[in-house]
Design a protein around this motif. Sequence first.
Motif, short mmCIF file in Angstrom:
data_model
loop_
_atom_site.label_atom_id
_atom_site.label_comp_id
_atom_site.label_asym_id
_atom_site.label_seq_id
_atom_site.Cartn_x
_atom_site.Cartn_y
_atom_site.Cartn_z
N LEU A 203 16.18 68.47 36.39
CA LEU A 203 14.88 67.98 35.95
C LEU A 203 14.36 68.80 34.77
O LEU A 203 13.85 68.23 33.79
N SER A 204 14.50 70.11 34.86
CA SER A 204 14.05 70.98 33.77
C SER A 204 14.79 70.66 32.47
O SER A 204 14.17 70.57 31.40
N ASN A 205 16.10 70.44 32.58
CA ASN A 205 16.90 70.10 31.40
C ASN A 205 16.49 68.75 30.81
O ASN A 205 16.42 68.58 29.59
N LEU A 206 16.23 67.79 31.69
CA LEU A 206 15.82 66.46 31.24
C LEU A 206 14.47 66.52 30.52
O LEU A 206 14.27 65.88 29.48
N GLN A 207 13.55 67.28 31.09
CA GLN A 207 12.21 67.38 30.51
C GLN A 207 12.21 68.09 29.16
O GLN A 207 11.35 67.85 28.32
N ASN A 208 13.22 68.94 28.95
CA ASN A 208 13.32 69.66 27.69
C ASN A 208 14.17 68.92 26.65
O ASN A 208 14.20 69.32 25.48
N ALA A 209 14.84 67.87 27.09
CA ALA A 209 15.69 67.11 26.18
C ALA A 209 14.87 66.08 25.40
O ALA A 209 13.97 65.44 25.95
N ARG A 210 15.19 65.91 24.15
CA ARG A 210 14.43 64.97 23.31
C ARG A 210 14.74 63.51 23.63
O ARG A 210 13.90 62.64 23.43
N THR A 211 15.96 63.26 24.10
CA THR A 211 16.39 61.87 24.30
C THR A 211 16.40 61.44 25.76
O THR A 211 16.93 60.39 26.08
N ALA A 212 15.85 62.25 26.65
CA ALA A 212 15.87 61.92 28.08
C ALA A 212 15.08 60.64 28.37
O ALA A 212 13.98 60.43 27.85
N GLN A 213 15.67 59.77 29.18
CA GLN A 213 15.00 58.53 29.55
C GLN A 213 13.96 58.81 30.64
O GLN A 213 14.21 59.57 31.58
N LYS A 214 12.83 58.16 30.50
CA LYS A 214 11.74 58.33 31.47
C LYS A 214 12.19 57.92 32.87
O LYS A 214 11.85 58.58 33.86
N SER A 215 12.99 56.84 32.96
CA SER A 215 13.45 56.35 34.27
C SER A 215 14.33 57.39 34.97
O SER A 215 14.26 57.54 36.20
N LYS A 216 15.15 58.11 34.20
CA LYS A 216 16.02 59.13 34.80
C LYS A 216 15.19 60.30 35.30
O LYS A 216 15.46 60.83 36.39
N ILE A 217 14.18 60.70 34.53
CA ILE A 217 13.29 61.79 34.97
C ILE A 217 12.59 61.40 36.26
O ILE A 217 12.51 62.20 37.20
N GLU A 218 12.10 60.18 36.33
CA GLU A 218 11.40 59.71 37.52
C GLU A 218 12.33 59.64 38.73
O GLU A 218 11.93 59.94 39.86
N GLU A 219 13.58 59.27 38.47
CA GLU A 219 14.57 59.20 39.56
C GLU A 219 14.81 60.59 40.16
O GLU A 219 14.81 60.76 41.38
N VAL A 220 14.99 61.58 39.30
CA VAL A 220 15.23 62.94 39.78
C VAL A 220 13.99 63.50 40.47
O VAL A 220 14.07 64.20 41.48
N GLN A 221 12.82 63.19 39.93
CA GLN A 221 11.57 63.64 40.57
C GLN A 221 11.44 63.05 41.97
O GLN A 221 11.01 63.74 42.90
N GLN A 222 11.82 61.79 42.13
CA GLN A 222 11.78 61.16 43.44
C GLN A 222 12.74 61.84 44.40
O GLN A 222 12.40 62.10 45.57
N GLN A 223 13.94 62.15 43.93
CA GLN A 223 14.93 62.83 44.77
C GLN A 223 14.44 64.20 45.20
O GLN A 223 14.61 64.59 46.36
N ILE A 224 13.83 64.93 44.29
CA ILE A 224 13.28 66.25 44.62
C ILE A 224 12.20 66.13 45.68
O ILE A 224 12.14 66.92 46.64
N ALA A 225 11.35 65.15 45.54
CA ALA A 225 10.27 64.93 46.52
C ALA A 225 10.85 64.61 47.89
O ALA A 225 10.37 65.12 48.91
N TRP A 226 11.87 63.76 47.92
CA TRP A 226 12.53 63.42 49.18
C TRP A 226 13.13 64.66 49.83
O TRP A 226 12.97 64.88 51.04
N ILE A 227 13.85 65.46 49.04
CA ILE A 227 14.52 66.64 49.58
C ILE A 227 13.51 67.62 50.17
O ILE A 227 13.69 68.15 51.28
N LYS A 228 12.41 67.86 49.44
CA LYS A 228 11.38 68.75 49.95
C LYS A 228 10.78 68.23 51.24
O LYS A 228 10.50 69.00 52.17
N GLU A 229 10.64 66.93 51.34
CA GLU A 229 10.07 66.31 52.54
C GLU A 229 10.98 66.49 53.75
O GLU A 229 10.51 66.88 54.83
N VAL A 230 12.29 66.27 53.57
CA VAL A 230 13.20 66.37 54.73
C VAL A 230 13.44 67.83 55.13
O VAL A 230 13.83 68.09 56.26
N LEU A 231 13.21 68.75 54.21
CA LEU A 231 13.43 70.16 54.53
C LEU A 231 12.22 70.82 55.19
O LEU A 231 12.29 71.99 55.58
N LYS A 232 11.13 70.10 55.29
CA LYS A 232 9.94 70.67 55.92
C LYS A 232 10.19 71.03 57.37
O LYS A 232 10.86 70.30 58.09
#
Length: 232
Positions: A203-232
């Motif tokens: 996610l950090s690399n995508l956010q720092n990249a000039r050509t990163a697609q918004k949909s890909k950033i949102e996909e990874v953000q969703q995955q991170i949110a899911w992972i944090k949720e299941v690890l609670k």
Amino acid sequence: MNSQILSKRLAQVAAFVPKYARLADIGSDHAYLPIYLVANKSINYAVAGEIAQGPLKAASKQIKRYGYTNEIIPRLADGLMAIQPEDRIDTVVIAGMGGILTTTILTKGKEEGRLTKEQRLILQPNNHEQSVRHWLATQHYKIYEEQIVEEHGKFYEIIVAYYKTDCHYTKKEIYFGPVLIQQKNLAFKKKWQKELQTKQKVLSNLQNARTAQKSKIEEVQQQIAWIKEVLK
């Protein structure tokens, strides 16, 4: 023969094979799994399928070494073409391959009439587990059992499925595994803690990249949110 012939992941695969199953082990890797099962009187018939002559010879050598030439049939074939109608196979194992290759084998097997609705599938992909679950879901298979094991620093997921017309999974269940997400054993938590760190770097690399697609950033953000949720 004891379970030392098997790796930890294959021992778990063996545990999911029903008593007296008629087994097709696709990509059999020296036929260790069927040899172990026959030796322990769990099954008395198996096909060890290999796509290349080298692995087939290795499997045949081991089968002869243990004296199971009547119980285990080594067969040169592409995927599920190793299965013949007279085998009456009721359990199919595909273990140790990539998830994409696993789904390709299943798709071809279905198209060629070698995969039937009556067969239990025991799948252990080395990667792309989500692709395997997605295939099972779209082909109307229900995931009845799952297990995750850690071996030599790697994590392996085993998926057991049967054909069932009325089963549905959420994207989150496909991602983590509908059974694994309920069990959350130690290996599951270790895998996803490690994966969380990887996703955060991505996610950090995508956010720092000039050509990163918004949909890909949102996909990874969703995955991170899911992972944090299941690890609670």
